[in-house]
Scaffold this motif. Structure first.
Motif, PDB file in Angstrom:
ATOM      1  N   ILE A   1      -2.369   6.063   8.731  1.00  0.00           N
ATOM      2  CA  ILE A   1      -1.569   5.232   9.361  1.00  0.00           C
ATOM      3  C   ILE A   1      -0.762   4.535   8.508  1.00  0.00           C
ATOM      4  O   ILE A   1      -0.396   3.652   9.148  1.00  0.00           O
ATOM      5  CB  ILE A   1      -2.765   4.465  10.261  1.00  0.00           C
ATOM      6  N   THR A   2      -0.702   5.703   7.067  1.00  0.00           N
ATOM      7  CA  THR A   2       0.671   4.882   6.700  1.00  0.00           C
ATOM      8  C   THR A   2       2.104   4.800   7.446  1.00  0.00           C
ATOM      9  O   THR A   2       2.372   3.467   7.062  1.00  0.00           O
ATOM     10  CB  THR A   2       0.600   5.611   5.480  1.00  0.00           C
ATOM     11  N   ALA A   3       2.455   5.430   7.877  1.00  0.00           N
ATOM     12  CA  ALA A   3       4.046   5.237   8.694  1.00  0.00           C
ATOM     13  C   ALA A   3       4.462   4.512   9.530  1.00  0.00           C
ATOM     14  O   ALA A   3       4.705   3.561   9.224  1.00  0.00           O
ATOM     15  CB  ALA A   3       3.875   7.138   9.620  1.00  0.00           C
ATOM     16  N   ALA A   4       2.535   3.676  10.437  1.00  0.00           N
ATOM     17  CA  ALA A   4       2.693   3.538  11.201  1.00  0.00           C
ATOM     18  C   ALA A   4       3.385   1.621  10.738  1.00  0.00           C
ATOM     19  O   ALA A   4       2.932   1.451  11.494  1.00  0.00           O
ATOM     20  CB  ALA A   4       2.185   3.622  12.385  1.00  0.00           C
ATOM     21  N   THR A   5       2.364   1.296   9.710  1.00  0.00           N
ATOM     22  CA  THR A   5       2.264   0.319   9.155  1.00  0.00           C
ATOM     23  C   THR A   5       3.550  -0.214   8.368  1.00  0.00           C
ATOM     24  O   THR A   5       3.732  -0.859   8.664  1.00  0.00           O
ATOM     25  CB  THR A   5       0.854  -0.194   7.995  1.00  0.00           C
ATOM     26  N   ARG A   6       3.898   0.940   7.929  1.00  0.00           N
ATOM     27  CA  ARG A   6       5.009   0.360   7.805  1.00  0.00           C
ATOM     28  C   ARG A   6       6.038   0.278   8.223  1.00  0.00           C
ATOM     29  O   ARG A   6       6.914  -0.638   7.943  1.00  0.00           O
ATOM     30  CB  ARG A   6       5.935   1.182   6.464  1.00  0.00           C
ATOM     31  N   GLU A   7       6.013   0.529   9.801  1.00  0.00           N
ATOM     32  CA  GLU A   7       6.736   0.255  10.533  1.00  0.00           C
ATOM     33  C   GLU A   7       6.502  -1.433  10.686  1.00  0.00           C
ATOM     34  O   GLU A   7       7.443  -2.101  11.665  1.00  0.00           O
ATOM     35  CB  GLU A   7       7.303   1.157  11.709  1.00  0.00           C
ATOM     36  N   LEU A   8       5.550  -1.254  11.279  1.00  0.00           N
ATOM     37  CA  LEU A   8       5.042  -2.887  11.515  1.00  0.00           C
ATOM     38  C   LEU A   8       5.164  -4.158  10.509  1.00  0.00           C
ATOM     39  O   LEU A   8       5.571  -5.078  10.978  1.00  0.00           O
ATOM     40  CB  LEU A   8       3.328  -2.894  11.992  1.00  0.00           C
ATOM     41  N   CYS A   9       5.192  -3.145   9.469  1.00  0.00           N
ATOM     42  CA  CYS A   9       5.684  -4.552   8.081  1.00  0.00           C
ATOM     43  C   CYS A   9       6.592  -4.754   7.865  1.00  0.00           C
ATOM     44  O   CYS A   9       7.520  -5.721   8.162  1.00  0.00           O
ATOM     45  CB  CYS A   9       5.173  -4.086   7.123  1.00  0.00           C
ATOM     46  N   LYS A  10       7.791  -4.349   9.059  1.00  0.00           N
ATOM     47  CA  LYS A  10       9.358  -4.500   9.077  1.00  0.00           C
ATOM     48  C   LYS A  10       9.245  -5.324  10.156  1.00  0.00           C
ATOM     49  O   LYS A  10      10.001  -6.708   9.269  1.00  0.00           O
ATOM     50  CB  LYS A  10      10.239  -3.553  10.209  1.00  0.00           C
ATOM     51  N   GLU A  11       8.035  -5.800  11.054  1.00  0.00           N
ATOM     52  CA  GLU A  11       8.419  -6.452  12.096  1.00  0.00           C
ATOM     53  C   GLU A  11       7.944  -7.730  10.922  1.00  0.00           C
ATOM     54  O   GLU A  11       7.636  -9.404  11.424  1.00  0.00           O
ATOM     55  CB  GLU A  11       8.101  -6.281  13.207  1.00  0.00           C
ATOM     56  N   TYR A  12       6.734  -8.139  10.452  1.00  0.00           N
ATOM     57  CA  TYR A  12       6.117  -9.427   9.504  1.00  0.00           C
ATOM     58  C   TYR A  12       6.769  -9.021   7.920  1.00  0.00           C
ATOM     59  O   TYR A  12       5.951  -8.479   7.655  1.00  0.00           O
ATOM     60  CB  TYR A  12       4.657  -8.700   9.766  1.00  0.00           C
TER      61      TYR A  12
ATOM     62  N   ALA B   1       0.440  -1.341   0.076  1.00  0.00           N
ATOM     63  CA  ALA B   1       0.208  -0.155  -0.477  1.00  0.00           C
ATOM     64  C   ALA B   1       1.160   1.218   0.509  1.00  0.00           C
ATOM     65  O   ALA B   1       2.165   0.816   0.462  1.00  0.00           O
ATOM     66  CB  ALA B   1      -0.939   0.107   0.615  1.00  0.00           C
ATOM     67  N   ASP B   2       0.416   2.076  -0.870  1.00  0.00           N
ATOM     68  CA  ASP B   2       0.725   3.551  -0.886  1.00  0.00           C
ATOM     69  C   ASP B   2       0.773   4.858   0.444  1.00  0.00           C
ATOM     70  O   ASP B   2       1.200   5.468   0.968  1.00  0.00           O
ATOM     71  CB  ASP B   2       1.012   4.200  -2.413  1.00  0.00           C
ATOM     72  N   THR B   3      -1.651   4.143   0.488  1.00  0.00           N
ATOM     73  CA  THR B   3      -2.149   5.501   1.718  1.00  0.00           C
ATOM     74  C   THR B   3      -3.294   4.479   2.732  1.00  0.00           C
ATOM     75  O   THR B   3      -2.918   2.997   1.614  1.00  0.00           O
ATOM     76  CB  THR B   3      -2.395   6.101   1.193  1.00  0.00           C
ATOM     77  N   VAL B   4      -2.066   3.911   3.697  1.00  0.00           N
ATOM     78  CA  VAL B   4      -3.139   2.924   4.836  1.00  0.00           C
ATOM     79  C   VAL B   4      -4.245   4.101   5.214  1.00  0.00           C
ATOM     80  O   VAL B   4      -3.805   5.175   6.350  1.00  0.00           O
ATOM     81  CB  VAL B   4      -2.339   2.476   5.444  1.00  0.00           C
ATOM     82  N   VAL B   5      -5.461   4.350   4.945  1.00  0.00           N
ATOM     83  CA  VAL B   5      -6.175   4.541   6.077  1.00  0.00           C
ATOM     84  C   VAL B   5      -7.235   3.776   6.780  1.00  0.00           C
ATOM     85  O   VAL B   5      -8.042   3.113   6.231  1.00  0.00           O
ATOM     86  CB  VAL B   5      -7.032   5.646   5.008  1.00  0.00           C
ATOM     87  N   GLN B   6      -7.281   4.536   7.653  1.00  0.00           N
ATOM     88  CA  GLN B   6      -8.256   3.398   9.291  1.00  0.00           C
ATOM     89  C   GLN B   6      -9.303   4.067   9.604  1.00  0.00           C
ATOM     90  O   GLN B   6      -9.217   5.497   9.656  1.00  0.00           O
ATOM     91  CB  GLN B   6      -7.776   3.134  10.458  1.00  0.00           C
ATOM     92  N   MET B   7     -10.472   3.672   9.485  1.00  0.00           N
ATOM     93  CA  MET B   7     -12.062   3.947   9.586  1.00  0.00           C
ATOM     94  C   MET B   7     -12.085   4.028  11.055  1.00  0.00           C
ATOM     95  O   MET B   7     -12.109   2.297  11.818  1.00  0.00           O
ATOM     96  CB  MET B   7     -13.147   3.801   8.777  1.00  0.00           C
ATOM     97  N   ASP B   8     -11.808   5.334  12.135  1.00  0.00           N
ATOM     98  CA  ASP B   8     -11.907   4.524  13.264  1.00  0.00           C
ATOM     99  C   ASP B   8     -13.051   5.838  14.069  1.00  0.00           C
ATOM    100  O   ASP B   8     -14.074   6.741  14.211  1.00  0.00           O
ATOM    101  CB  ASP B   8     -10.690   5.330  14.058  1.00  0.00           C
ATOM    102  N   ASN B   9     -14.900   4.595  14.252  1.00  0.00           N
ATOM    103  CA  ASN B   9     -16.039   5.437  14.095  1.00  0.00           C
ATOM    104  C   ASN B   9     -16.214   6.676  13.147  1.00  0.00           C
ATOM    105  O   ASN B   9     -16.621   7.322  13.685  1.00  0.00           O
ATOM    106  CB  ASN B   9     -16.121   6.045  15.822  1.00  0.00           C
TER     107      ASN B   9
END
Length: 570
Positions: A422-433, A408-416
């Motif tokens: 959350i693009t930057a946060a998921t890129r960091e998590l991708c390194k762990e998985y 993904a280039d862009t990740v949008v989380q729908m929260d209520n």
């Protein structure tokens, strides 16, 4: 052309005669600043109502010339006037009495989207309004006195209140025209700024119910994330802000019932302009965007699906694949290729309505079933290439598989119902998985030279010598239609928004079968020709005889392709 007084004389001459005598009324009659045409007379009071049209000149109606200067303003003006006419007519329908459909006055009902319709067409010369009237009768005996009420008492009031500028809310009309021009400006800005879609701050995305497209009361207004917020300086409204969805691969994620599918639904209908008060007026998507899903049992004809499916165990050719009963994965692969053929530059997908084995294969499954034994190249492995090599963006709602985070280039989380970048946060998590890297087969753009074919029905004993049997159509609401003895199922064409678009597709396919399909023309050639004629002639292209009926709305090229692709043919 005859005068309105002559029509009155004719009405009185047929009063109390048998119903077929009404047919003598066919023709055009001059009324006060408009021409009334009785185009088709129903066979009896229980049959489909009679077809009527009214023509008015721009000089008489008095609308400013800038309100019908181009296609955009003409469609907008036609939509606005049709809504006014429907409001007026609703006060008089069935006030004339009789049997069956006697006294019915019916106009096209417009939804939240602004569509070009035969119900109200704006031309260079003036305005043409088309509608239906149930000619009154007692049993099957003409009651011309009641029809005289409709044509001389009710209808003139409706026409003058709905189609003359001085009688309308000038500010509301001006707002409708300005809104359409602002919406067109945003569409141009999408291309200039390399955006796939735009959602304005303050938009209300949830709808009232599953059967109502009006905005839900007390809903959470849309507020874009700061990192994706852009400003647009519109020609009329001024500066607005909202979320710009960049071209590329965009993921919409979040918990259940937090608004993921609601956002996607707004985006898929963002290909249309919306009326003021819809609260999605400034939710604008690339006009070519196509919603895709799996369709078990779908018909597929001569589609090159080798980009996704290869090396089938039965050795069936996927470069020119056909089936009467497609699986979910095969139907979705064909849908993507057909969308590319239709010129779509944005694909909209929801995991919930997609074939799981088509979308992704996790690492465990890849170890259990090796690549050599799996003919499907999942969408996960093609989405990046679709964008980089074919210029096609993807907006995907994902709720179960985390694999798409890696591409993904862009990740949008729908929260209520609140979007969070959350693009930057998921890129960091991708390194762990880390995602197990599998090299897909080489990317090759699908090749299409599909010749359109069909089985021409044999002439019946009622046909003229040397002439084939004429095809008949029957529309089943928004879900599909029949052509001759063949049903065309359009239930899963989710961007069809009005049954009048389905009716128009039925006429377009009928025209293609009767005039264009010759065993030589390809499907793209046929659709391109139809599209060019619609742009050149407008909705008058739907005319099958001496008149055009109310009840048709213009579909997009994408829906024309989708319809023709689902027509079961040899």
């Amino acid at each position: 052309m005859q005068s309105s007084d002559q029509l009155k004389t004719l009405l009185r001459s047929v009063n109390r005669k048998s119903y077929p005598a009404y047919k003598s009324l066919r023709g055009a009659y001059q009324f006060d600043r408009y021409i009334l045409s009785i185009d088709h007379v129903q066979g009896d009071p229980f049959a489909a109502p009679s077809h009527i049209s009214v023509r008015l000149s721009h000089k008489d109606t008095g609308f400013p010339a800038e309100y019908y200067k181009d296609t955009l303003t003409r469609i907008t003006l036609g939509d606005f006037l049709n809504r006014q006419f429907e409001h007026q007519v609703s006060r008089y329908t069935f006030r004339a009495k009789g049997s069956g459909k006697s006294g019915l006055i019916s106009v096209s009902h417009c939804g939240q989207e602004v569509l070009a319709r035969t119900a109200c067409e704006i031309t260079e010369k003036g305005i043409i309004a088309r509608f239906f009237i149930g000619f009154p009768a007692n049993g099957r005996t003409i009651n011309a006195t009641e029809l005289e009420k409709i044509l001389f008492d009710f209808l003139p009031v409706c026409v003058h209140k709905a189609f003359f500028y001085r009688n309308l809310d000038a500010a509301a009309l001006r707002h409708a025209i300005f809104l359409a021009e602002d919406q067109a400006y945003i569409r141009r800005e999408l291309k200039r700024r390399s955006l796939a879609a735009f959602v304005n701050d303050g938009a209300i995305l949830p709808r009232e119910s599953g059967i109502s497209s009006r905005p839900m009361k007390d809903s959470v207004p849309f507020v874009s994330p700061d990192s994706l917020r852009i400003s647009l300086d519109l020609p009329h409204k001024g500066t607005i802000t909202g979320m710009g969805i960049p071209c590329g691969i965009t993921l919409i994620v979040g918990g259940g019932y937090h608004g993921k599918s609601t956002l996607l639904n707004a985006l898929e209908l963002g290909v249309y302009n919306h009326i003021s008060g819809d609260e999605r007026e400034y939710v604008i998507t690339d006009a070519s965007a196509l919603k895709l899903r799996s369709e078990d049992g779908r018909f597929i004809k001569d589609v090159d699906i080798s980009l996704f499916i290869n090396d089938l165990p039965n050795k069936k050719d996927t470069l020119c694949f056909s089936t009467e009963d497609a699986s979910g994965s095969t139907s979705q692969a064909a849908g993507i290729v057909e969308g590319m053929e239709a010129g779509s530059k944005v694909f909209l997908l929801d995991e919930d309505t997609s074939a799981t084995n088509f979308m992704v294969r996790d690492s465990f499954m890849q170890r259990v079933i090796c690549r050599e034994k799996e003919p499907i190249t999942p969408f996960l492995e093609r989405a990046r290439e679709l964008y980089e090599k074919a210029g096609i963006s993807t907006i995907l709602v994902a709720g179960s598989s985390g694999a798409f985070f890696h591409i993904a280039d862009t990740v949008v989380q729908m929260d209520n119902y609140h979007p969070v970048d959350i693009t930057a946060a998921t890129r960091e998590l991708c390194k762990e998985y880390p995602l197990s890297v599998v090299q897909p087969p080489a990317f090759r753009l699908p090749q299409s030279h599909r010749i359109m074919t069909w089985s021409r029905p044999a002439p019946s004993r009622h046909s003229r010598p040397g002439q084939p049997e004429r095809l008949k159509t029957k529309v089943y609401g928004k879900d599909g239609f029949s052509l001759g003895k063949t049903d065309i199922d359009l239930r899963y064409i989710e961007q069809l928004t009005d049954s009048e678009q389905t009716a128009a597709l039925a006429l377009l396919l009928k025209y293609a079968c009767e005039h264009l399909i010759d065993g030589k023309r390809t499907l793209p050639e046929i659709v391109t020709y139809l599209d060019s004629q619609l742009k050149k002639q407008g909705l008058s292209f739907f005319s099958e005889g001496s008149y055009i009926s109310c009840g048709y709305a213009l579909p997009r090229v994408q829906e024309i392709y989708s319809c023709f692709n689902r027509y079961r043919r040899p």
